[in-house]
Design a protein around this motif. Structure first.
Motif, PDB file in Angstrom:
ATOM      1  N   ALA A  11       0.831  -1.210   0.000  1.00 15.10           N
ATOM      2  CA  ALA A  11       0.000   0.000   0.000  1.00 15.10           C
ATOM      3  C   ALA A  11       0.864   1.258   0.000  1.00 15.10           C
ATOM      4  O   ALA A  11       0.552   2.236  -0.690  1.00 15.10           O
ATOM      5  CB  ALA A  11      -0.935  -0.003   1.201  1.00 15.10           C
ATOM      6  N   ARG A  12       1.960   1.237   0.729  1.00 15.88           N
ATOM      7  CA  ARG A  12       2.867   2.385   0.782  1.00 15.88           C
ATOM      8  C   ARG A  12       3.533   2.600  -0.581  1.00 15.88           C
ATOM      9  O   ARG A  12       3.660   3.733  -1.058  1.00 15.88           O
ATOM     10  CB  ARG A  12       3.924   2.169   1.872  1.00 15.88           C
ATOM     11  CG  ARG A  12       4.806   3.370   2.126  1.00 15.88           C
ATOM     12  CD  ARG A  12       5.759   3.136   3.291  1.00 15.88           C
ATOM     13  NE  ARG A  12       6.679   2.043   3.074  1.00 15.88           N
ATOM     14  CZ  ARG A  12       7.787   2.120   2.323  1.00 15.88           C
ATOM     15  NH1 ARG A  12       8.094   3.247   1.717  1.00 15.88           N
ATOM     16  NH2 ARG A  12       8.586   1.091   2.188  1.00 15.88           N
ATOM     17  N   ILE A  13       3.938   1.523  -1.241  1.00 17.91           N
ATOM     18  CA  ILE A  13       4.546   1.635  -2.570  1.00 17.91           C
ATOM     19  C   ILE A  13       3.523   2.161  -3.575  1.00 17.91           C
ATOM     20  O   ILE A  13       3.828   3.037  -4.386  1.00 17.91           O
ATOM     21  CB  ILE A  13       5.121   0.276  -3.029  1.00 17.91           C
ATOM     22  CG1 ILE A  13       6.249  -0.174  -2.094  1.00 17.91           C
ATOM     23  CG2 ILE A  13       5.624   0.354  -4.471  1.00 17.91           C
ATOM     24  CD1 ILE A  13       6.641  -1.639  -2.254  1.00 17.91           C
ATOM     25  N   GLU A  14       2.293   1.628  -3.508  1.00 17.44           N
ATOM     26  CA  GLU A  14       1.226   2.096  -4.410  1.00 17.44           C
ATOM     27  C   GLU A  14       0.975   3.585  -4.221  1.00 17.44           C
ATOM     28  O   GLU A  14       0.838   4.325  -5.200  1.00 17.44           O
ATOM     29  CB  GLU A  14      -0.075   1.318  -4.148  1.00 17.44           C
ATOM     30  CG  GLU A  14      -0.045  -0.118  -4.625  1.00 17.44           C
ATOM     31  CD  GLU A  14      -0.431  -0.257  -6.078  1.00 17.44           C
ATOM     32  OE1 GLU A  14      -0.184   0.668  -6.884  1.00 17.44           O
ATOM     33  OE2 GLU A  14      -0.987  -1.298  -6.419  1.00 17.44           O
ATOM     34  N   ALA A  15       0.926   4.040  -2.973  1.00 17.54           N
ATOM     35  CA  ALA A  15       0.704   5.465  -2.694  1.00 17.54           C
ATOM     36  C   ALA A  15       1.849   6.303  -3.248  1.00 17.54           C
ATOM     37  O   ALA A  15       1.627   7.386  -3.808  1.00 17.54           O
ATOM     38  CB  ALA A  15       0.548   5.694  -1.196  1.00 17.54           C
ATOM     39  N   ARG A  16       3.055   5.805  -3.133  1.00 16.73           N
ATOM     40  CA  ARG A  16       4.211   6.531  -3.658  1.00 16.73           C
ATOM     41  C   ARG A  16       4.138   6.626  -5.186  1.00 16.73           C
ATOM     42  O   ARG A  16       4.422   7.676  -5.772  1.00 16.73           O
ATOM     43  CB  ARG A  16       5.483   5.830  -3.213  1.00 16.73           C
ATOM     44  CG  ARG A  16       6.721   6.564  -3.599  1.00 16.73           C
ATOM     45  CD  ARG A  16       7.905   5.963  -2.910  1.00 16.73           C
ATOM     46  NE  ARG A  16       9.118   6.621  -3.380  1.00 16.73           N
ATOM     47  CZ  ARG A  16      10.282   6.504  -2.794  1.00 16.73           C
ATOM     48  NH1 ARG A  16      10.399   5.771  -1.721  1.00 16.73           N
ATOM     49  NH2 ARG A  16      11.317   7.119  -3.278  1.00 16.73           N
ATOM     50  N   LEU A  17       3.759   5.529  -5.836  1.00 16.72           N
ATOM     51  CA  LEU A  17       3.613   5.539  -7.296  1.00 16.72           C
ATOM     52  C   LEU A  17       2.494   6.491  -7.726  1.00 16.72           C
ATOM     53  O   LEU A  17       2.659   7.247  -8.687  1.00 16.72           O
ATOM     54  CB  LEU A  17       3.338   4.129  -7.818  1.00 16.72           C
ATOM     55  CG  LEU A  17       4.506   3.148  -7.727  1.00 16.72           C
ATOM     56  CD1 LEU A  17       4.029   1.727  -8.007  1.00 16.72           C
ATOM     57  CD2 LEU A  17       5.621   3.550  -8.670  1.00 16.72           C
ATOM     58  N   ASP A  18       1.367   6.458  -7.020  1.00 17.56           N
ATOM     59  CA  ASP A  18       0.256   7.362  -7.332  1.00 17.56           C
ATOM     60  C   ASP A  18       0.704   8.817  -7.234  1.00 17.56           C
ATOM     61  O   ASP A  18       0.403   9.634  -8.118  1.00 17.56           O
ATOM     62  CB  ASP A  18      -0.932   7.121  -6.394  1.00 17.56           C
ATOM     63  CG  ASP A  18      -1.642   5.806  -6.638  1.00 17.56           C
ATOM     64  OD1 ASP A  18      -1.460   5.197  -7.712  1.00 17.56           O
ATOM     65  OD2 ASP A  18      -2.386   5.375  -5.723  1.00 17.56           O
TER      66      ASP A  18
END
Length: 107
Positions: A11-18
């Motif tokens: 979830a943290r990686i996804e938020a960073r990509l977003d």
């Protein structure tokens, strides 16, 4: 401890990509193409073992599907993205590091 499992890391990686995609400047046709190509290749992060020079291997996360030659991974230990080349031993870090879109756009 709460928040330290694989799901929270994903979830943290996804938020960073977003956030990176939202902040990416698309004021040129080339930049628009880079963002579109990255968005098309992007996947839900999945754990993968990445090989590094010197015989080291670390658990990282693929963030793009492979194009048969390259893929972008997230390196938790370094807290940045890297371009990896596909090999018979799995993904191999080739020293291209930084933002996910920039790594993806470098080839």
């Amino acid at each position: 401890m709460a928040g330290l499992g694989p799901d929270s890391e994903i979830a943290r990686i996804e938020a960073r990509l977003d956030a990176e995609m939202a902040a990416f400047r698309t004021d040129t046709r080339l930049a628009q193409g880079s963002l579109a190509a990255f968005a098309k290749a992007r996947i839900v992060p999945r754990a993968v073992t990445v090989n590094f020079s010197g015989g080291f291997a670390h658990r990282c996360y693929s963030v793009t599907r492979s194009d048969g030659t390259y893929r972008v991974i997230y390196m938790p230990r370094a807290d940045y993205f890297a371009l990896c080349v596909e090999s018979v031993f799995g993904p191999l870090d080739i020293g291209v590091h930084g933002g996910a879109i920039e790594c993806h756009s470098s080839v």
